[in-house]
Design a protein around this motif. Structure first.
Motif, PDB file in Angstrom:
ATOM      1  N   SER B 121       0.672  -0.989  -0.240  1.00  0.00           N
ATOM      2  CA  SER B 121      -0.274  -0.172   0.093  1.00  0.00           C
ATOM      3  C   SER B 121       1.052   0.769  -0.080  1.00  0.00           C
ATOM      4  O   SER B 121       1.557   1.140   0.677  1.00  0.00           O
ATOM      5  CB  SER B 121      -0.983   0.187   1.322  1.00  0.00           C
ATOM      6  N   SER B 145      -3.729   0.509   3.623  1.00  0.00           N
ATOM      7  CA  SER B 145      -4.280  -0.136   4.289  1.00  0.00           C
ATOM      8  C   SER B 145      -3.561  -1.137   5.382  1.00  0.00           C
ATOM      9  O   SER B 145      -2.045  -1.658   4.519  1.00  0.00           O
ATOM     10  CB  SER B 145      -5.170  -0.866   3.339  1.00  0.00           C
ATOM     11  N   GLU B 756      -7.178  -7.359   4.001  1.00  0.00           N
ATOM     12  CA  GLU B 756      -6.884  -5.596   4.351  1.00  0.00           C
ATOM     13  C   GLU B 756      -7.083  -5.449   2.660  1.00  0.00           C
ATOM     14  O   GLU B 756      -7.597  -6.238   1.001  1.00  0.00           O
ATOM     15  CB  GLU B 756      -5.714  -5.273   3.554  1.00  0.00           C
ATOM     16  N   SER B 758      -8.821  -1.984  -0.153  1.00  0.00           N
ATOM     17  CA  SER B 758      -8.848  -0.649  -0.786  1.00  0.00           C
ATOM     18  C   SER B 758      -9.662  -0.216  -1.692  1.00  0.00           C
ATOM     19  O   SER B 758      -9.953  -0.945  -2.410  1.00  0.00           O
ATOM     20  CB  SER B 758      -7.550   0.305  -0.175  1.00  0.00           C
ATOM     21  N   ASN B 775      -9.550   2.971   2.966  1.00  0.00           N
ATOM     22  CA  ASN B 775      -9.614   1.307   3.494  1.00  0.00           C
ATOM     23  C   ASN B 775      -9.931   0.978   4.411  1.00  0.00           C
ATOM     24  O   ASN B 775     -10.010   1.981   5.730  1.00  0.00           O
ATOM     25  CB  ASN B 775      -7.828   1.856   3.368  1.00  0.00           C
ATOM     26  N   SER B 777      -8.655  -2.636   6.725  1.00  0.00           N
ATOM     27  CA  SER B 777      -7.832  -3.708   7.826  1.00  0.00           C
ATOM     28  C   SER B 777      -8.482  -4.784   9.126  1.00  0.00           C
ATOM     29  O   SER B 777      -9.322  -3.436   9.796  1.00  0.00           O
ATOM     30  CB  SER B 777      -6.677  -3.460   7.926  1.00  0.00           C
TER      31      SER B 777
END
Lengths: 584, 1027
Positions: B121, B145, B756, B758, B775, B777
């Motif tokens: 990321s 993320s 995760e 996004s 995002n 997670s």
């Protein structure tokens, strides 16, 4: 291709420079291994001595030891002035369990750490080519190494004794230090085995130790001596003969606990052994006698200023720490005192009148009155506590409510109108505190005398030697001899009456010396002692008159299981062979 | 009909060179009869004057052409009446706020996004620069993320004492030695590990750097991305890439920012009358005598006796409400074909919050200032040989009151409002036996202490392409040397405080002195000294046969770290890597690392780690290639065995060693003079573990990337499952009979898994460009093996194994006792005097007592989730961005007795209590009370009974913050060109931490400790000038 080689070369150089070329030693030089501590070339034994010193340091200095308080502030002699729930208050009230142990006192691990260190030294000291020798009262030229080894064995025995007076029988671990992966699920040895082990160790090492007087008190005054070993032996045998372990051990839930908490059957001969040990000590070491002035005993090493009653002490520093921690409130600057210890009225009442008779004894030639209670008392009272009207730092103390030394408001101050006096320098008429040597005296001659008196009384009843001990102590402390030269003692006491007299003498003579805390346990009288609440005085000033009121400052209900500490929970849960003490 | 001209330029070095002279091709406008053909030519460039390829140009209505490109903001340009703009004209496109680069910077080297198989990321300059702070970490929150940030202090720590290795700063993963880090405020966590930080290819845990000089920051969490780090590869890697030199005309960029910060969420102290009332209540609850009389209470309340009964809110007295923060940055880049350069100068300073006094001619406030010079020079010696030189110099200066800021904050926190007056009637500092050092005196009259850090870093890159001999073969070498020295100057003093005693009527007042006078010192303190040398050598080989493309590389690196007096720490790695792809559709990559560390026992120094990955770019398959709205569809997976060592190895802990210590608990005083102490020789704790080795993990990651609608919509998702083993723990049977504490052994096991996600959408409505990116997670952990003691079957809840790593174990609080009868009939914790109003605990096993067997998981049981949402727009030169960030399934354990119970013992007296105490239990408020009855002096029954945690203090740590908001205006290009000599000017205003919504409002959800400086809220404004 040339270039390619050049690059390979550069890379090789970078890696070589970073990874191999350095001028450092392979392993950190300050973290040496055991071969350096016990070195075959160290003829002065510098590191081995340093290692031995670290074992010495495991012995506690008892001044304000337990969470900032004297251990005896967990008895009926005193309480902590601290505003928070102090460790001694928890000890006093039973505020502990097998998982919430009292730091500074329930130190199971500390003593086993000491035992490990001792074992390490004993196992490795032989290789050190120590050349020094010494002479004691047995032989003329003994290698010093033998003394070091014997001192270490004393310390190990001492650590075991510190454990058994707290826990009863404890595991006697292997004399070879354990390695990671060794099986440590070791069962507890019986109480009797532990006592026998300690006593046999002390007897074995006796002649290998230095003896008092030691030539160079300045540097060797603190070492373990033959006298210290025999004094410990005497104390160990006295404890072993005492009711908690001999006549009336605490009740157990499981049979397996029985041999751990004390002897399984009573044997009066144990008192005999204790009495003999004390008698032997008194006879074998005529060097010792009662110091002229008992208040300076704690301020000097043995041999200094005619101080002939100190047998063994843990060295302290020169400072004003005890005065700072325990001195009365109401002084500022360098004279600041935190008043940490509040002695109780119970203790004050234990001191007899100046003629040696108890305060409520109608035969005393002095009359006791609440409003003038400090007049004509046993001089040891003034040496033990500071009270309203005492002189301190050239000032008359005001511990009445709102007085200069007992101010109103949310601050730490005396809870009983008393402050501790014992152990402090002679600052009655001084303008300010000055640095003072503060050793922690672990064994002194009066204890041996009292041990002897107690043991012989229990074995054979009151006899002349028993009276002599009490009379000698009272004489030294300037109690009036009286017309019958009995120093206020009833000449026709029976065994029980004499026991009470010895117990009281021991209480006032050795107050705050970490005796009473253990005494009330080994005598098995804590349940009874604590039926009476801890008392103090509330002195109210009304115009020019002072009104004295006795107030209750604390009380507790002493459960029988508290005679022994709980083994730490983690030790029991991790070791299937570890048996917890009854009811914990 | 609009004509669309779509010019594709193949990426590659050659094309880029070509671009310097690229012209938009001729095109025809319909409906212009007079001129059948109109020629328009010009350059389309970015803000730095670099030509942009692949711009889609189309016609919109009359005389207007539109320009769009996935990476640049949509733009409309009006043509002149003839349909001709003007010859050789330049159209400037502005980069989108969210960049979507085709290249990913890995720890060593770069890779095409298409062939990247791991989980990354990445954020770029724009997302970093609007946050004004002393480090770049605050800008990370909510932007990535898979990277969780947690702030535990509002400002940087000052290091003013000679340090041991362990406290050189930053967040050290387990214990023992660590690399130097300048982070003292944040926990940075990626998949339950603190990532290794690589700045331009060399490991440096540096965060106090200039955001304007950073090109990108990328968190890479999979095994393949980090495998080259050998024994550190379990931790993931945070790749920070600084800006690269760009050839072309000299470009200047100047940025100035100035702003204010203020502390948020300071605690609310009780006024001294309320304090006196409640302390009396607390004392009476325990059967003690009240401390204050009614007269005292009234004097506190009415302020009639300010010297004996003061009421001072020390927070207001000592701290100011706001402080300045500023930064100035100048960077210059340019160069020609032979050499390019980038030079960056920065000054940044942040003031603290301590009030100052005119009595001093020096600054007593705390302060942090940084001077930074970065320079990068790339030289193309020949076509084949390139040299890069990177030099960074940094000076950090700190200042604080002589009494030290941390101590003052701690004293403010614990000193009651009525403790003592600031000064007495005669002007002396107030104080008493409990408070011997007046707080105001500590603030302005204790001198000052400075702390300084100096860093120098040089890095040289050599690259040689052997294409003349063997096509595709190249070699590289990197050498880097850096050094840091930290020192402090202590110019401190201390003065006496006086207790004012008014005396009786007619008498003159007296003053009792407390504390001591210490005259001003001037001490130089060496804090730490750090030297880092790094070398790397590698060979790459690249070959394409038809559609098969293969890249193989080997490289070796070695590091030598010297910290203070420690022996060098020397990690080294030998790595090999092979990459393969077929027609850019099927990808495979494998790597192996032989890793060495000299801190382990000789036979434990080498470990082998490996990782491999596969990828499939479905959108490059013939049957999907023609779908116009589908730009990318990629599936990827990575598996590897990684390690976590070095930092947790301790310092030669595998060797049973002894140390001499002249003064310690175990040294012994000697002789009558007591001047000297005996040397104590101690066996070092814990005992040695010869078998100590690094922790290991099997890490697996699968993910997918989708890009749609000409890259307007980007989606990425990852799922991971990491199994850690050989984790350091002490053995369960750590029996004290051993006589020495037990070492860590490689016995633990735990797993971490999570998701995760996004998503980014960028588009425009007419000229209104907008974006939104989000995002999310989630991470769940499980302790799979801990060497625990067995528990009874009915007490399974007592077991830690099988529970999350974050689990908090403790007693379950079940309301408050309301009567002595209820206490008498309930199981209780032994050893306390319990009174009505005390907490009632649940007896889970029903054995009639409350003890350790009644502890269960009382918090931290849910998978931690965190998220960020960033959106904004650009319209007619205005740009706006807002970032919300938050976390949930997060539990705080607030066991701080000063805040939660109050009236702790402090000196000889009782300490401070706070407004939340109003909600304590009393017989009257028993129905609504949220806190137990008051006690004074620190009765632990309600806070920490027998050292056990209790559920009463577990509070939700969920929160959402308006982390960052910014608004900027760029002066129109035409105006710049006509009046400002093409100087491009942007003004902006930004704010950080402006709003927070949290589940528990007693403390800030992140900075929960009031003895740390609190979280800062800031607003700043600035200007950026480019020419």
């Amino acid at each position: 291709m040339k270039l390619k080689k050049k690059f390979a070369f550069i890379g090789l150089i970078i890696i070589l420079v970073l990874s191999s070329c350095n001028d450092y030693e392979k392993y950190p030089i300050e973290q040496y291994t055991i071969d350096y501590v016990f070195s075959t070339t160290d003829s002065l034994g510098v590191n081995a001595k340093g290692y031995l010193d670290a074992i010495y340091a495991i012995m506690y200095n008892g001044h304000n030891r337990v969470g900032g308080d004297y251990l005896d502030a967990a008895t009926d002699d005193a309480l902590s002035s601290s505003l928070k729930e102090s460790s001694v208050q928890n000890l006093f009230s039973g505020g502990y369990t097998s998982i919430s142990l009292i730091g500074g006192e329930m130190e199971w691990g500390r003593y086993y750490a000491g035992i490990r260190k001792a074992n390490t030294l004993i196992n490795h000291i032989d290789v050190v080519p120590l050349m020094k020798t010494f002479k004691n009262n047995v032989e003329d030229s003994i290698p010093l190494k033998r003394a070091w080894k014997a001192e270490t064995r004393f310390l190990r025995a001492y650590f075991y004794f510190e454990l058994i007076k707290r826990y009863g029988g404890v595991p006697i671990v292997s004399e070879t230090p354990y390695k990671l992966g060794d099986d440590l699920e070791i069962p507890r040895n019986t109480f009797g085995q532990c006592i026998d082990y300690i006593v046999s160790e002390l007897d074995t090492i006796k002649d290998s130790l230095r003896s008092i007087p030691i030539a160079d008190v300045n540097s060797d005054g603190h070492v373990v001596t033959q006298e210290a070993a025999m004094a410990l032996k005497c104390r160990v045998l006295l404890y072993a003969a005492s009711p908690l372990f001999n006549e009336r051990p605490i009740a157990t839930d499981k049979d397996a606990q029985k041999p751990l908490v004390g002897y399984e059957s009573y044997d009066v001969e144990r008192w005999k052994r204790a009495a003999d040990a004390a008698k032997q000590f008194i006879d074998a070491y005529p060097y010792f006698s009662l110091s002229i002035n008992s208040s300076t005993v704690f301020l000097n090493d043995y041999g200094m200023n005619n101080n002939k009653e100190v047998i063994f002490f843990r060295q302290g520093s020169k400072n004003t720490q005890i005065e700072y921690n325990n001195g009365p409130l109401g002084f500022s600057g360098n004279n600041l005192g935190l008043g940490r210890t509040s002695p109780t009225q119970n203790l004050v009442d234990a001191f007899p009148m100046k003629d040696g008779k108890a305060i409520n004894d109608p035969t005393s030639k002095y009359t006791y009155s609440l409003s003038d209670m400090y007049k004509n008392r046993d001089p040891r009272l003034e040496q033990t506590v500071l009270h309203n009207g005492s002189k301190w730092l050239n000032t008359v103390l005001e511990t009445f409510e709102g007085g200069a030394n007992n101010p109103a408001g949310a601050t730490q101050k005396t809870k009983t109108s008393y402050y501790l006096r014992k152990f402090m320098g002679g600052f009655e008429s001084q303008a300010s505190y000055a640095e003072q040597l503060h050793n922690w005296v672990m064994f002194r001659y009066p204890e041996l005398l009292l041990n002897y008196a107690e043991a012989i009384n229990e074995y054979a009843g009151p006899s002349e030697p028993v009276y002599k001990v009490l009379k000698d102590l009272r004489k030294r402390d300037k109690i009036e001899a009286g017309t019958n030269a009995m120093y206020g003692l009833n000449p026709s006491m029976n065994k029980d009456e004499m026991r009470v007299a010895i117990q009281n003498e021991r209480r006032i003579e050795m107050a705050f010396e970490e005796q009473r805390y253990w005494d009330i346990r080994r005598w098995r009288i804590a349940e009874e002692i604590f039926t009476k609440p801890l008392q103090g005085l509330s002195i109210v000033k009304d115009g020019a008159t002072l009104n004295f009121n006795v107030i209750t400052v604390a009380s507790t209900n002493f459960e029988t299981k508290r005679y022994l500490y709980p083994i730490p929970y983690s030790e029991v849960v991790k070791n299937s062979k570890m048996i917890q003490n009854p009811k914990w | 009909m609009n004509n669309v001209i779509y010019k594709k330029i193949k990426s590659g070095y050659f094309s880029i060179v070509f671009l310097w002279m690229f012209f938009i091709p001729v095109f025809t406008f319909a409906g212009e009869p007079d001129n059948n053909t109109a020629v328009f030519s010009g350059r389309i460039v970015d803000q730095y004057g670099n030509q942009i390829p692949n711009v889609i140009i189309s016609e919109k209505g009359n005389d207007i052409i539109t320009l769009s490109h996935p990476d640049y903001l949509y733009k409309e340009v009006k043509l002149n009446s003839k349909g001709v703009l003007y010859k050789d004209s330049t159209i400037v496109l502005i980069e989108k706020y969210l960049k979507n680069s085709n290249v990913i910077d890995r720890p060593y080297g770069t890779v095409d996004k298409e062939s990247f198989l791991g989980s990354a990321s990445t954020i770029y300059t724009n997302q970093l620069t609007s946050t004004l702070a002393s480090t770049i970490i605050p800008a990370f929150a909510g932007r990535f993320s898979g990277l969780y940030t947690e702030q535990y202090a509002g400002t940087k720590a000052h290091y003013t004492t000679a340090s041991a290795n362990a406290d050189l700063g930053g967040w050290v993963p387990v214990f023992g030695a660590g690399n130097y880090s300048d982070n003292s405020q944040f926990n940075l966590i990626a998949r339950h590990n603190s990532p290794v930080v690589m700045v331009d290819g060399v490991q440096r845990e540096f965060f106090s750097i200039d955001p304007e000089a950073i090109e990108s920051v990328s968190i890479q969490k999979d095994a393949l991305s980090s495998i080259m780090l050998g024994m550190r590869s379990s931790r993931g890697v945070l790749v920070i890439t600084t800006k690269k030199p760009v050839s072309g005309a000299t470009q200047f960029s100047f940025t100035s920012k100035y702003g204010f910060q203020q502390p948020v969420n300071l605690p609310k102290p009780l006024s001294s009358d309320k304090y006196a009332y409640l302390l009396n209540e607390a004392l009476q609850n325990d059967g003690k005598t009240p401390a204050y009389t009614y007269t005292d209470y009234n004097a506190f309340k009415n302020g009639t006796s300010p010297y004996t009964n003061p009421n001072i809110n020390w927070y207001d007295q000592v701290l100011q409400s706001k402080a300045a923060i500023q930064s100035y940055n100048l960077n210059v880049s340019g160069g020609g074909k032979l050499a390019q350069y980038f030079v960056n100068l920065e000054y940044m300073s942040e003031d603290g919050f301590f009030r100052t006094s005119s009595i001093n001619n020096f600054n007593t406030n705390s302060k942090y200032a940084r001077y930074l010079i970065t320079s990068k020079i790339n030289v193309n010696v020949t076509d084949e040989f390139k040299v890069g030189i990177n030099v960074i110099a940094r000076i950090e200066d700190g200042n604080q009151p002589g009494a030290l800021g941390k101590n003052i904050l701690n004293a403010i926190y614990t000193t009651p409002n009525g403790a003592y007056p600031i000064s007495n009637p005669n002007g002396s500092y107030g104080g008493n036996a409990s408070y011997t050092n007046n707080l105001w005196s500590q603030t302005v009259n204790s001198g000052y202490t400075t702390d300084n850090a100096r860093d120098g870093i040089v890095k040289v890159d050599l690259n040689y392409d052997f294409k003349k001999w063997v096509k595709g073969l190249s070699a590289k070498a990197i050498g880097s040397v850096s050094t840091q020295s930290r020192t402090a100057l202590s110019r401190t003093k201390q003065s006496v405080s006086y207790k004012f005693l008014p005396g009786n009527v007619g008498e003159s007042p007296t003053y009792e002195p407390y504390g001591s006078t210490v005259s001003q010192s001037n001490n130089f303190i060496p804090v730490s000294n750090y030297q880092y040398m790094y070398g790397q050598f590698g060979v790459d080989y690249n070959k394409a046969i038809n559609l098969h493309q293969i890249t193989a590389s080997i490289f070796a690196d070695a590091t030598q770290v010297l910290t203070n007096y420690n022996l060098p720490s020397m990690p080294a790695n030998l790595n090999g890597q092979v990459k393969y792809n077929y027609a850019k559709k099927y990808f495979a990559e494998a790597a192996i690392s032989r890793s060495y560390y000299n801190g382990y026992a000789p036979d434990k120094r080498w470990e082998t780690f490996y990782a491999a990955g596969l990828g499939w770019v479905a959108s490059n398959e013939a049957y999907l290639a023609n779908i116009e709205w589908l730009d990318l569809m990629k599936f990827r997976g990575v598996f590897g065995k990684t390690g976590n060592g070095i930092e947790n190895a301790g310092y030669y802990t595998w060797r049973q060693s002894f140390s001499g210590n002249p003064v310690s608990e175990f040294s012994y005083p000697q002789g009558y003079s007591r001047g000297g102490w005996q040397l104590a020789v101690l066996e070092n704790n814990p005992m040695a573990n010869v078998n100590l080795t690094c922790e290991k993990a099997y890490k697996a990651n699968i993910g997918a990337d989708v890009e749609l609608f000409n890259k307007q919509l980007l989606l990425t998702g990852d799922f991971y499952n990491d199994n850690y083993f050989d984790v350091l723990q002490t053995r369960g049977k750590s029996i004290e009979l051993m006589g020495i504490s037990y070492p860590y052994e490689n016995i633990g096991k735990y797993s971490v898994q999570g998701i995760e996600l996004s998503a980014t959408y960028q588009n425009h409505i007419a000229k209104f460009n907008y974006f939104v990116t989000a995002n999310w997670s989630q991470e769940s952990t499980m302790l799979k093996f801990m060497d625990e003691q067995s528990v009874a079957e009915s007490e399974e809840y007592n077991k830690h194994t099988g529970k999350p790593l974050s689990a908090i174990f403790g007693l379950v609080a079940d309301g408050f006792f309301s009567s002595p009868e209820e206490i008498g009939s309930s199981p209780v914790v032994k050893g306390y005097t319990i009174r009505p109003g005390d907490v009632k605990y649940k007896d889970l096993n029903g054995d009639g007592v409350i003890n350790q067997y009644d502890q269960k998981m009382i918090g931290g049981d849910k998978p931690l989730s965190y998220f960020g949402i960033n959106m904004g727009f650009e319209y007619r030169g205005f740009d706006f961005s807002v970032l919300f960030q938050g976390a949930y399934n997060r539990d705080l354990y607030l066991n701080n007795p000063v805040l939660m119970a109050g009236f702790q013992s402090n000196g000889l007296s009782y300490g401070q209590a706070y407004e939340n105490m109003i909600n304590r239990w009393t017989p009257e408020t028993k129905a609504t009370a949220t806190l137990p009855r008051l006690t004074a002096g620190g009765n632990p029954y309600n806070t920490n009974p027998n050292y056990m945690a209790t559920s009463l203090w577990v509070k939700s740590g969920n929160y959402i913050r308006l982390k960052d908001i910014s608004l900027g205006y760029t002066i129109p290009e035409t105006f710049s060109r006509n009046y400002l000599g093409s100087m491009k000017i942007k003004v902006f205003v930004a704010g950080q931490n402006l709003l927070t919504q949290s589940a528990c409002n007693l403390v800030d959800p992140e900075v929960t400790d009031f003895t740390n400086s609190s979280l800062l809220r800031g607003i700043n404004t600035g200007i950026n000038i480019k020419f």
